[in-house]
Design a protein around this motif. Structure first.
Motif, PDB file in Angstrom:
ATOM      1  N   GLY A   1      29.708  30.254  25.686  1.00  0.00           N
ATOM      2  CA  GLY A   1      31.297  30.359  25.210  1.00  0.00           C
ATOM      3  C   GLY A   1      31.426  31.820  25.650  1.00  0.00           C
ATOM      4  N   VAL A   2      32.987  31.601  26.346  1.00  0.00           N
ATOM      5  CA  VAL A   2      34.011  32.658  26.333  1.00  0.00           C
ATOM      6  C   VAL A   2      35.183  32.058  25.978  1.00  0.00           C
ATOM      7  N   HIS A   3      36.318  33.548  26.173  1.00  0.00           N
ATOM      8  CA  HIS A   3      37.240  33.635  25.172  1.00  0.00           C
ATOM      9  C   HIS A   3      38.939  32.650  26.849  1.00  0.00           C
ATOM     10  N   ALA A   4      38.299  33.797  27.969  1.00  0.00           N
ATOM     11  CA  ALA A   4      39.776  33.461  29.064  1.00  0.00           C
ATOM     12  C   ALA A   4      38.281  34.088  29.698  1.00  0.00           C
ATOM     13  N   GLY A   5      38.992  33.050  31.257  1.00  0.00           N
ATOM     14  CA  GLY A   5      38.038  33.123  32.435  1.00  0.00           C
ATOM     15  C   GLY A   5      38.665  32.968  34.049  1.00  0.00           C
ATOM     16  N   THR A   6      38.613  33.959  35.124  1.00  0.00           N
ATOM     17  CA  THR A   6      39.285  33.731  35.909  1.00  0.00           C
ATOM     18  C   THR A   6      38.067  33.114  37.698  1.00  0.00           C
TER      19      THR A   6
ATOM     20  N   LEU B   1      43.057  30.827  31.336  1.00  0.00           N
ATOM     21  CA  LEU B   1      42.863  30.547  32.060  1.00  0.00           C
ATOM     22  C   LEU B   1      43.151  31.445  33.291  1.00  0.00           C
ATOM     23  N   VAL B   2      43.217  32.313  33.977  1.00  0.00           N
ATOM     24  CA  VAL B   2      43.515  32.535  34.585  1.00  0.00           C
ATOM     25  C   VAL B   2      42.929  32.762  36.586  1.00  0.00           C
ATOM     26  N   LEU B   3      44.544  31.907  37.016  1.00  0.00           N
ATOM     27  CA  LEU B   3      43.936  31.224  38.492  1.00  0.00           C
ATOM     28  C   LEU B   3      44.157  32.613  39.090  1.00  0.00           C
TER      29      LEU B   3
ATOM     30  N   LYS C   1      34.961  37.349  25.093  1.00  0.00           N
ATOM     31  CA  LYS C   1      34.419  37.493  26.154  1.00  0.00           C
ATOM     32  C   LYS C   1      34.764  36.719  26.966  1.00  0.00           C
ATOM     33  N   VAL C   2      34.874  37.350  28.291  1.00  0.00           N
ATOM     34  CA  VAL C   2      35.661  36.738  29.704  1.00  0.00           C
ATOM     35  C   VAL C   2      35.014  37.028  30.648  1.00  0.00           C
ATOM     36  N   HIS C   3      35.087  36.064  31.991  1.00  0.00           N
ATOM     37  CA  HIS C   3      34.271  35.581  32.300  1.00  0.00           C
ATOM     38  C   HIS C   3      34.947  35.642  33.848  1.00  0.00           C
ATOM     39  N   SER C   4      34.308  36.104  34.856  1.00  0.00           N
ATOM     40  CA  SER C   4      34.736  35.844  36.885  1.00  0.00           C
ATOM     41  C   SER C   4      33.661  34.615  37.318  1.00  0.00           C
ATOM     42  N   CYS C   5      34.787  33.545  37.692  1.00  0.00           N
ATOM     43  CA  CYS C   5      33.368  32.823  38.385  1.00  0.00           C
ATOM     44  C   CYS C   5      33.679  32.187  39.682  1.00  0.00           C
ATOM     45  N   VAL C   6      33.581  33.476  40.792  1.00  0.00           N
ATOM     46  CA  VAL C   6      33.470  33.671  42.258  1.00  0.00           C
ATOM     47  C   VAL C   6      32.153  33.497  42.901  1.00  0.00           C
ATOM     48  N   GLY C   7      33.037  32.407  44.319  1.00  0.00           N
ATOM     49  CA  GLY C   7      31.088  32.456  45.059  1.00  0.00           C
ATOM     50  C   GLY C   7      30.829  34.246  45.281  1.00  0.00           C
ATOM     51  N   GLY C   8      29.755  33.465  46.286  1.00  0.00           N
ATOM     52  CA  GLY C   8      28.772  34.770  46.027  1.00  0.00           C
ATOM     53  C   GLY C   8      27.420  35.406  44.975  1.00  0.00           C
TER      54      GLY C   8
END
Length: 167
Positions: free
Chosen positions: A158-163, A112-114, A138-145
């Motif tokens: 399922g994802v391996h890494a998230g931002t 998890l990269v903040l 699998k990578v995903h960024s959870c952001v506003g908008g």
């Protein structure tokens, strides 16, 4: 996502073992510093073959100064604080270290990269995807908008890494 105490203890013991195997000097304050190993090429870093493919496909031919000193400590599982000027390859440095440690067979969030901004979170996602292209991560960024339900669907699959970035 909570870790079991058994996994947490195992991770803690591995981290302690990694730290004990290094010759680090105590500096002012409470931080251990100076990791002096420098790798002149990505091939010298002991990286996964498919990660190397991703690095070279991304257009990076020779590691920058921060990459020469910064990727290997990540790969060894050390806690790392690094600082460098803009445009020197910091994102590729920590993304490479993270990707090296991921278990591609385990489709759970392992990193998890903040990020303080939506733009940076999306940039990190882009670099992580590019470098990990041959690793099938699998990578995903959870952001506003964005549509929250879509984020939930992707994360549930399922994802391996998230931002995550600012909402």
């Amino acid at each position: 996502m909570a870790k079991s105490s058994e996994t947490s203890n195992s991770d803690s013991h591995q981290h302690d073992s990694n730290m004990n195997g290094l010759d680090l000097e105590k500096q002012e304050g409470e931080f251990l510093t100076t990791y002096d190993e420098i790798c002149d090429t990505f091939d010298d870093m002991g990286l996964k073959e498919n990660l190397l493919r991703g690095i070279y496909a991304y257009g990076i031919e020779k590691p920058s100064a921060i990459q020469q000193k910064g990727i290997v400590p990540f790969c060894k599982g050390l806690d790392v604080i690094q600082q460098a000027q803009s445009g020197t390859g910091k994102t590729a440095t920590f993304c490479s270290g993270i990707l090296q440690q991921l278990n591609e067979e385990l489709t759970q969030c392992q990193a998890l990269v903040l990020a303080p901004t939506r733009e940076l979170a999306q940039q990190i996602e882009k670099v992580m995807r590019a470098l990990g292209d041959h690793l099938n991560v699998k990578v995903h960024s959870c952001v506003g908008g964005t549509v929250v339900r879509e984020d939930q669907r992707i994360l549930s699959a399922g994802v391996h890494a998230g931002t995550p970035g600012c909402f």
